[in-house]
Design a protein around this motif. Structure first.
Motif, short mmCIF file in Angstrom:
data_model
loop_
_atom_site.label_atom_id
_atom_site.label_comp_id
_atom_site.label_asym_id
_atom_site.label_seq_id
_atom_site.Cartn_x
_atom_site.Cartn_y
_atom_site.Cartn_z
N ALA A 67 0.97 -0.96 0.04
CA ALA A 67 0.04 0.15 -0.02
C ALA A 67 0.95 1.16 0.02
O ALA A 67 2.11 1.28 0.38
N ARG A 68 0.45 2.16 -0.60
CA ARG A 68 1.00 3.70 -0.64
C ARG A 68 0.03 4.56 -0.11
O ARG A 68 -1.15 4.41 -0.05
N ARG A 69 0.75 5.84 0.39
CA ARG A 69 0.06 6.74 1.03
C ARG A 69 0.44 8.16 0.36
O ARG A 69 1.62 8.22 0.14
N ARG A 70 -0.60 8.87 -0.26
CA ARG A 70 0.13 10.36 -0.86
C ARG A 70 0.36 11.32 0.16
O ARG A 70 -0.70 11.90 0.84
N LEU A 71 1.35 11.95 0.23
CA LEU A 71 1.62 12.74 1.29
C LEU A 71 2.68 13.91 0.85
O LEU A 71 3.51 13.58 0.06
N THR A 72 2.76 15.10 1.25
CA THR A 72 3.75 15.97 0.81
C THR A 72 5.12 15.30 1.36
O THR A 72 5.08 14.34 2.47
N ALA A 73 6.14 15.69 1.05
CA ALA A 73 7.80 15.42 1.38
C ALA A 73 7.74 15.58 2.88
O ALA A 73 8.40 14.94 3.48
#
Length: 617
Positions: A4-10
């Protein structure tokens, strides 16, 4: 990394990763990062600021008043935590970032972990040059943060959001490595902080980092045992590595079992309690008479966890020569090889634990212990004379030694004394008697004026149950005092004693000792129209502290006793004599004197200097 992946800012991903890092605590895993110091500006407020705000329940963010000060507090925290935990510091680009460079150098010299996240220019270069950007006319890749390169153990510039997948684990590896430990700088381009990317969820899984305790090579350990058993006059020099390894009990037991005397560096002071029968006290330029006498006579000197800076070795004149052997036990091969030493590369605790069974039943020759009895008695008498309260009620200005004697008498057994630059560290190294390990916190690797008050703040955050006493001269107080307000804001209890000798008294004494005329150190010797009437107590009160100026040592002890009964920040100011330091003890220090001068006193000092350099290796 899969799944799984999560979209986040750096920035969000960075904070999330930092929160997940753990180390062994007394009762199980604890977060490695105890918090983040932040002064926001353009370059970090929108990116890291948003991420830190959302995570403040698991990674507390503290606001300071000076970037260098907050970094000093973070470094002091790591030192008092024995390098097992650390803090993060983030600033804007430009002056906010470069204000931390001095602190980065301090952390590098002292081998202390801190993570710097200064904001940086736009990686995209859309608004180029952006506000506060330093332009290099010959290199478009340079920013102000390149100043951190020589004072960081690891440096990286984050120009893409996915780069944290590589940079953050590398940063943790350095921060938790006993040999490579030191400051890490990740210059974080401000547009990249705000850019989003699909990060693998397993990147944020909790990870437990264990501080390695590397054993010595068996051959090296066996060779050291042979050398110890053959020695007639062995001496151990305990450095900061003993404390960072948590090896003080092992050292105390080995010394007691074998009778090997122990001297302590600035960083190693407190490895033994002052009343341990084998503790000779401080070594070197600011050393005790008995420790330096032992160094001069020893045929085997064993440094444990020390980097052998010049104050420890008397500028390479104290225990050099063909008649003695120097062995360096150190987790760092770089330090173990210094000054032609026989190197034993290994963790202090592991080496001491290995030595104990191999030296079972062996003790130093009885005449070695007897030869140190008279110097030990003479040093105790010198200590009593230097630190005693004035018998006449204090007609003359008190000395630094008398002030620290008063603080020592009034301090709790588990109190921590904090100091940094000037003459006070020398007096403390000689004269402060440590009752509990960790009770001596003096930054003398970089000897950075302004560390003291911010350092006391960091010490109190690391060990809130211990009484913290900060000793600071008027010169250092004027350089950096703003974290008094931070300590008040955080509801911390600190006792700060300000010794006002009206200038830079330590360097004035050094100037005169090398034949120079009093010049530009004491306020009276500066170019001036009028001398400022500085009211340190009023100033400290304006920052929220409970502040008092006392007239003498008796008054100081009375206010110190009162401060112990109540919380908050107490600042006590006392005038001291700038000309007097403790004459007993000490060793030569190499301070180059001009070869040519019109002043007879300088020419005489140069002749004496030339003679002393003959003793150097």
């Amino acid at each position: 990394m899969t799944g799984a992946r999560r979209r986040l800012t750096a920035a969000q991903a960075t904070v999330r990763y930092l929160v997940a890092q753990q180390v062994d605590g007394h009762g199980g895993p604890v977060p490695y990062f105890a918090g983040c110091w932040a002064i926001f500006g353009h370059g970090n407020v929108a990116g890291l600021g948003e991420a830190l705000q959302a995570s403040q329940d698991v990674l507390p963010t503290y606001r300071a008043h000076n970037e260098q000060g907050m970094a000093h507090a973070a470094i002091a925290y790591a030192k008092q935590a024995r390098r097992r935990r650390a803090m993060v510091c983030t600033t804007s680009i430009g002056p906010g970032a470069t204000n931390m460079v001095t602190a980065a150098a301090l952390a590098h010299v002292n081998r202390l972990p801190v993570l710097f996240l200064p904001g940086d220019v736009y990686a995209s270069r859309r608004p180029d040059p952006v506000l506060q950007q330093i332009e290099d006319f010959g290199d478009g890749t340079v920013s102000a943060n390149d100043c951190f390169r020589p004072v960081s153990r690891y440096f990286d510039r984050l120009t893409r959001p996915e780069q944290i997948l590589d940079a953050l684990p590398k940063a943790m590896a350095i921060l938790t490595d006993p040999a490579a430990c030191g400051p890490v700088t990740l210059a974080f381009c401000q547009d990249v902080q705000a850019e989003a990317w699909d990060y693998p969820e397993d990147f944020f899984a909790p990870r437990l980092w264990r501080i390695r305790r590397a054993p010595a090579d068996p051959y090296d350990l066996a060779d050291l045992v042979v050398r110890i058993r053959a020695a007639r006059r062995p001496l151990i020099i305990a450095g900061g590595g003993v404390l960072y390894a948590g090896a003080e009990t092992l050292l105390a037991d080995l010394a007691a079992a074998t009778g090997i005397p122990v001297a302590e560096t600035q960083a190693g002071k407190g490895a033994l309690t002052w009343d341990h029968p084998c503790n000779l006290g401080a070594i070197g330029v600011t050393g005790t008479g008995v420790a330096n006498a032992a160094a001069a006579q020893a045929d085997l000197v064993i440094g444990i966890g020390t980097r052998l800076q010049d104050f420890t070795t008397g500028s390479r004149a104290l225990f050099q020569g063909t008649e003695r052997t120097l062995v360096q036990v150190n987790v760092s091969a770089h330090d173990a090889a210094k000054q032609g030493a026989v190197g034993v590369v290994g963790d202090a605790a592991a080496v001491l634990a290995g030595l104990a069974p191999l030296l079972a039943g062996w003790r130093v020759p009885a005449d070695w212990a007897r030869s140190l009895a008279a110097p030990a008695l003479a040093w105790d008498e010198a200590w009593q004379a230097a630190t005693a309260a004035p018998k006449d009620g204090g007609a003359a200005l008190p000395t630094d030694a008398q002030v620290l004697g008063a603080v020592w008498r009034q301090a709790a057994p588990d109190a921590v004394v904090v100091c940094a630059a000037g003459g006070l560290p020398g007096e403390l190294h000689k004269l402060w008697r440590v009752r509990r390990p960790g009770g001596y916190h003096v930054e003398y690797g970089y000897s950075c004026m302004g560390y003291e008050i911010a350092g006391g703040l960091g010490v109190k955050l690391a060990e809130p149950e211990r009484e913290v006493h900060v000793l600071v001269g008027d010169g250092s107080y004027l350089m950096m005092n703003s974290e008094i307000a931070t300590a008040v804001m955080l509801g911390l209890s600190l006792t700060i004693t300000v010794l006002d000798n009206r200038g830079f008294g330590c360097i004035n004494r050094l100037q005169r000792a090398t034949g120079g005329a009093p010049f530009n150190n004491l306020l009276a010797d500066t170019r001036h129209t009028a001398l400022p009437a500085i009211d340190f107590a009023a100033h400290a009160a304006s920052l929220g502290a409970q502040a008092t100026k006392v007239a003498d040592i008796a008054g100081l002890e009375a206010v110190l006793a009162q401060a112990r009964t109540g919380g908050g920040v107490h600042v006590i100011v006392i005038d001291t004599d700038p000309a007097v330091s403790t004459p007993a003890g000490g060793a030569w220090w190499d301070v180059a004197v001009p070869e040519v001068s019109e002043r007879p006193s300088v020419r005489a000092a140069r002749a004496a200097y030339d003679e002393k350099t003959k003793d150097q290796r």
